[in-house]
Motif scaffolding. Structure first.
Motif, PDB file in Angstrom:
ATOM      1  N   GLU A 118      -5.933   2.241  -9.710  1.00  0.00           N
ATOM      2  CA  GLU A 118      -6.461   3.222  -8.746  1.00  0.00           C
ATOM      3  C   GLU A 118      -5.546   3.386  -7.529  1.00  0.00           C
ATOM      4  OE1 GLU A 118     -11.220   2.955  -8.836  1.00  0.00           O
ATOM      5  OE2 GLU A 118     -10.228   0.997  -8.704  1.00  0.00           O
ATOM      6  N   VAL A 119      -4.941   2.285  -7.077  1.00  0.00           N
ATOM      7  CA  VAL A 119      -4.029   2.398  -5.929  1.00  0.00           C
ATOM      8  C   VAL A 119      -2.820   3.256  -6.310  1.00  0.00           C
ATOM      9  CG1 VAL A 119      -2.526   1.147  -4.324  1.00  0.00           C
ATOM     10  CG2 VAL A 119      -4.770   0.206  -4.900  1.00  0.00           C
ATOM     11  N   ALA A 120      -2.277   3.006  -7.515  1.00  0.00           N
ATOM     12  CA  ALA A 120      -1.128   3.816  -7.950  1.00  0.00           C
ATOM     13  C   ALA A 120      -1.532   5.293  -8.034  1.00  0.00           C
ATOM     14  CB  ALA A 120      -0.602   3.309  -9.288  1.00  0.00           C
ATOM     15  N   GLU A 121      -2.744   5.543  -8.528  1.00  0.00           N
ATOM     16  CA  GLU A 121      -3.218   6.935  -8.611  1.00  0.00           C
ATOM     17  C   GLU A 121      -3.358   7.544  -7.218  1.00  0.00           C
ATOM     18  OE1 GLU A 121      -5.744   6.397 -12.794  1.00  0.00           O
ATOM     19  OE2 GLU A 121      -6.829   6.537 -10.885  1.00  0.00           O
ATOM     20  N   SER A 122      -3.886   6.762  -6.280  1.00  0.00           N
ATOM     21  CA  SER A 122      -4.058   7.278  -4.911  1.00  0.00           C
ATOM     22  C   SER A 122      -2.710   7.589  -4.265  1.00  0.00           C
ATOM     23  CB  SER A 122      -4.809   6.259  -4.040  1.00  0.00           C
ATOM     24  OG  SER A 122      -6.082   6.009  -4.556  1.00  0.00           O
ATOM     25  N   VAL A 123      -1.740   6.686  -4.468  1.00  0.00           N
ATOM     26  CA  VAL A 123      -0.418   6.920  -3.873  1.00  0.00           C
ATOM     27  C   VAL A 123       0.198   8.184  -4.475  1.00  0.00           C
ATOM     28  CG1 VAL A 123       1.936   5.999  -3.642  1.00  0.00           C
ATOM     29  CG2 VAL A 123      -0.028   4.489  -3.274  1.00  0.00           C
ATOM     30  N   GLU A 132       9.905   5.346   4.846  1.00  0.00           N
ATOM     31  CA  GLU A 132       8.492   5.542   5.177  1.00  0.00           C
ATOM     32  C   GLU A 132       7.705   4.388   4.563  1.00  0.00           C
ATOM     33  OE1 GLU A 132       6.729   9.082   3.467  1.00  0.00           O
ATOM     34  OE2 GLU A 132       5.006   8.917   4.823  1.00  0.00           O
ATOM     35  N   ILE A 133       6.760   3.821   5.323  1.00  0.00           N
ATOM     36  CA  ILE A 133       6.106   2.587   4.900  1.00  0.00           C
ATOM     37  C   ILE A 133       4.646   2.813   4.500  1.00  0.00           C
ATOM     38  CG2 ILE A 133       5.473   0.224   5.598  1.00  0.00           C
ATOM     39  CD1 ILE A 133       8.525   0.739   5.375  1.00  0.00           C
ATOM     40  N   LEU A 134       4.327   2.432   3.262  1.00  0.00           N
ATOM     41  CA  LEU A 134       2.937   2.356   2.790  1.00  0.00           C
ATOM     42  C   LEU A 134       2.659   0.898   2.479  1.00  0.00           C
ATOM     43  CD1 LEU A 134       3.108   5.221   0.094  1.00  0.00           C
ATOM     44  CD2 LEU A 134       2.715   5.458   2.557  1.00  0.00           C
ATOM     45  N   LEU A 135       1.465   0.431   2.843  1.00  0.00           N
ATOM     46  CA  LEU A 135       1.147  -0.972   2.595  1.00  0.00           C
ATOM     47  C   LEU A 135      -0.040  -1.104   1.644  1.00  0.00           C
ATOM     48  CD1 LEU A 135       1.363  -2.517   6.202  1.00  0.00           C
ATOM     49  CD2 LEU A 135       3.179  -2.345   4.472  1.00  0.00           C
ATOM     50  N   GLY A 136      -0.040  -2.195   0.876  1.00  0.00           N
ATOM     51  CA  GLY A 136      -1.198  -2.586   0.086  1.00  0.00           C
ATOM     52  C   GLY A 136      -1.716  -3.897   0.647  1.00  0.00           C
ATOM     53  N   THR A 137      -2.959  -3.889   1.115  1.00  0.00           N
ATOM     54  CA  THR A 137      -3.513  -5.062   1.796  1.00  0.00           C
ATOM     55  C   THR A 137      -4.714  -5.601   1.024  1.00  0.00           C
ATOM     56  OG1 THR A 137      -2.760  -4.254   3.939  1.00  0.00           O
ATOM     57  CG2 THR A 137      -4.538  -5.880   3.972  1.00  0.00           C
ATOM     58  N   TRP A 138      -4.720  -6.913   0.827  1.00  0.00           N
ATOM     59  CA  TRP A 138      -5.784  -7.566   0.070  1.00  0.00           C
ATOM     60  C   TRP A 138      -7.146  -7.177   0.643  1.00  0.00           C
ATOM     61  CZ3 TRP A 138      -7.247 -13.425  -0.137  1.00  0.00           C
ATOM     62  CH2 TRP A 138      -7.926 -13.687  -1.338  1.00  0.00           C
ATOM     63  N   VAL A 139      -8.073  -6.759  -0.197  1.00  0.00           N
ATOM     64  CA  VAL A 139      -9.356  -6.211   0.264  1.00  0.00           C
ATOM     65  C   VAL A 139     -10.066  -7.109   1.291  1.00  0.00           C
ATOM     66  CG1 VAL A 139     -11.570  -5.233  -0.452  1.00  0.00           C
ATOM     67  CG2 VAL A 139      -9.579  -5.028  -1.958  1.00  0.00           C
ATOM     68  N   PRO A 140     -10.200  -8.418   1.032  1.00  0.00           N
ATOM     69  CA  PRO A 140     -10.940  -9.233   2.000  1.00  0.00           C
ATOM     70  C   PRO A 140     -10.251  -9.332   3.366  1.00  0.00           C
ATOM     71  CG  PRO A 140     -10.562 -10.445  -0.053  1.00  0.00           C
ATOM     72  CD  PRO A 140      -9.779  -9.181  -0.147  1.00  0.00           C
ATOM     73  N   ALA A 141      -8.965  -8.996   3.426  1.00  0.00           N
ATOM     74  CA  ALA A 141      -8.233  -9.101   4.695  1.00  0.00           C
ATOM     75  C   ALA A 141      -8.070  -7.741   5.368  1.00  0.00           C
ATOM     76  CB  ALA A 141      -6.854  -9.723   4.443  1.00  0.00           C
ATOM     77  N   LEU A 142      -8.562  -6.693   4.706  1.00  0.00           N
ATOM     78  CA  LEU A 142      -8.266  -5.323   5.158  1.00  0.00           C
ATOM     79  C   LEU A 142      -8.824  -5.002   6.541  1.00  0.00           C
ATOM     80  CD1 LEU A 142      -7.056  -2.526   4.220  1.00  0.00           C
ATOM     81  CD2 LEU A 142      -9.403  -1.922   3.650  1.00  0.00           C
ATOM     82  N   ASN A 143     -10.121  -5.322   6.747  1.00  0.00           N
ATOM     83  CA  ASN A 143     -10.767  -4.935   8.000  1.00  0.00           C
ATOM     84  C   ASN A 143     -10.068  -5.518   9.204  1.00  0.00           C
ATOM     85  OD1 ASN A 143     -12.654  -3.173   7.180  1.00  0.00           O
ATOM     86  ND2 ASN A 143     -14.330  -4.678   7.032  1.00  0.00           N
ATOM     87  N   GLY A 145       2.928  11.719  -4.196  1.00  0.00           N
ATOM     88  CA  GLY A 145       3.700  12.170  -5.359  1.00  0.00           C
ATOM     89  C   GLY A 145       4.551  11.080  -5.972  1.00  0.00           C
ATOM     90  N   SER A 146       5.396  10.448  -5.149  1.00  0.00           N
ATOM     91  CA  SER A 146       6.291   9.440  -5.710  1.00  0.00           C
ATOM     92  C   SER A 146       6.708   8.448  -4.627  1.00  0.00           C
ATOM     93  CB  SER A 146       7.538  10.109  -6.299  1.00  0.00           C
ATOM     94  OG  SER A 146       8.311  10.668  -5.249  1.00  0.00           O
ATOM     95  N   ILE A 147       7.297   7.338  -5.074  1.00  0.00           N
ATOM     96  CA  ILE A 147       7.889   6.371  -4.151  1.00  0.00           C
ATOM     97  C   ILE A 147       9.295   6.026  -4.655  1.00  0.00           C
ATOM     98  CG2 ILE A 147       5.655   5.374  -3.476  1.00  0.00           C
ATOM     99  CD1 ILE A 147       6.327   2.936  -5.254  1.00  0.00           C
ATOM    100  N   ASP A 148      10.051   5.339  -3.806  1.00  0.00           N
ATOM    101  CA  ASP A 148      11.410   4.921  -4.177  1.00  0.00           C
ATOM    102  C   ASP A 148      11.532   3.413  -4.274  1.00  0.00           C
ATOM    103  OD1 ASP A 148      12.800   7.652  -3.842  1.00  0.00           O
ATOM    104  OD2 ASP A 148      11.730   7.377  -1.949  1.00  0.00           O
TER     105      ASP A 148
END
Ligand code: NAD
Length: 286
Positions: free
Chosen positions: A102-107, A30-41, A112-115
């Motif tokens: 904050e991102v780690a808290e949101s995930v 399952e894929i979660l991404l972290g995207t640089w804020v200025p590039a997000l939109n 719950g967890s990642i692998d």
């Protein structure tokens, strides 16, 4: 059960992060991404508008599913780190909870967890300047965005990385050999990243049974690489001089990443794995 991966540093379909996401998705993650804020939109709207659909196709014909995209700026660990001008910046003010903590808290809240944790990001504001012309500020910015960002990500995600899990970053051979043009302290940043890979492998291994490796990748025409300005020359050089005379595809790095984070690599940690058509092994150009 399927594994869950968080991949930091994806803002289009050209870079290594995207290719790694695809290889992991093809292997069932399952894929979660972290995207640089200025590039997000632009990334999210392109995704929505189907601009990446062709590049989302997996080997079985299905489309890679991205469960969630998190805004992220990996040079800030928490809100106290964020200066006023960034807080006031329109692009940043439009999103929230994008510091590493904050991102780690949101995930954690969401899943719950990642692998699997992947760091596929780098930034050096003075990358086009030789090291002798690099300012202290530029050098430290390169280290902050490209090296400490990994220490910080692993630190904050380690508590939610399942034991047996695995973490990965991307490095470049300019850390150990002279690559003129890879300036601004970026060569130093990659040297730090590789050294940290060993120390973090020890600490995360002992603490959480988590493996830590880095892939030293050959040249790819990504957005970041085009900004450095010598990528076409590096690709030509590799094709002319490497043991395997072909252009490196992002997919080959993605597949190596999928191996490294899989149980097939369960005894591999603290390593730098070259995925570069063998160029690192050459002593002279031919
Ligand atoms: P890319 O442009 O696809 O990826 C870099 C990403 O970093 C971008 O999405 C950018 O938005 C993101 N980023 C920059 N600063 C950030 C920050 N502060 N917080 C969060 N994200 C941030 O380019 P790429 O070449 O695929 O780079 C991925 C990794 O691969 C980097 O570590 C790079 O050094 C490494 N690498 C690239 C090459 C190459 O030739 N392209 C070779 C070896 C290693």
């Amino acid at each position: 059960k399927g594994k869950r991966a968080f991949i930091a540093g994806v803002a289009d379909d050209n870079g290594y992060g995207w290719a790694i996401a695809k290889s992991l998705a093809a292997a069932g993650a399952e894929i979660l991404l972290g995207t640089w804020v200025p590039a997000l939109n632009i990334f999210e709207s392109s995704l929505r508008r189907g601009k990446f659909d062709e590049s989302r196709v997996l080997p079985d014909g299905s489309l890679m599913q991205i469960t969630k995209v998190y805004p992220l700026d990996a040079v800030f660990d928490n809100l106290e780190d964020v200066p006023a001008d960034i807080k006031a910046n329109k692009r940043y003010a439009g999103s929230s909870k994008w510091t590493v903590q904050e991102v780690a808290e949101s995930v954690k809240e969401d899943f719950g967890s990642i692998d699997i944790l992947v760091h596929s990001l780098a930034n050096g504001p003075e990358v086009t300047k030789p090291l002798l012309e690099t300012s202290r500020k530029g050098y430290l910015a390169a280290l902050s965005a490209s090296s400490y960002s990994y220490v910080s990500l692993l630190k904050h995600f380690l508590p939610i990385l399942n034991p047996g899990g695995s973490s990965l970053s991307l490095t470049y051979i300019a850390s150990e050999r002279i690559i003129p043009g890879y300036g601004g302290g970026m060569s130093s940043a990659k040297a730090a990243l590789e050294s940290d890979t060993r120390v973090l492998a020890f600490e995360a291994g002992r603490k959480r049974k988590v493996r830590v490796n880095t892939i030293s990748a050959g040249p790819l025409r990504s957005r970041a690489a085009k900004a450095i300005g010598f990528i076409d020359m590096m690709i030509d050089y590799s094709i002319a001089n490497a043991p395997l005379q072909k252009e490196l595809s992002a997919e080959e790095v993605g597949n190596a990443a999928a191996f490294l984070v899989s149980p097939l690599a369960s005894a591999i940690t603290g390593t730098v794995l070259y995925v570069d058509n063998g160029l690192n092994a050459m002593g002279v150009g031919v």
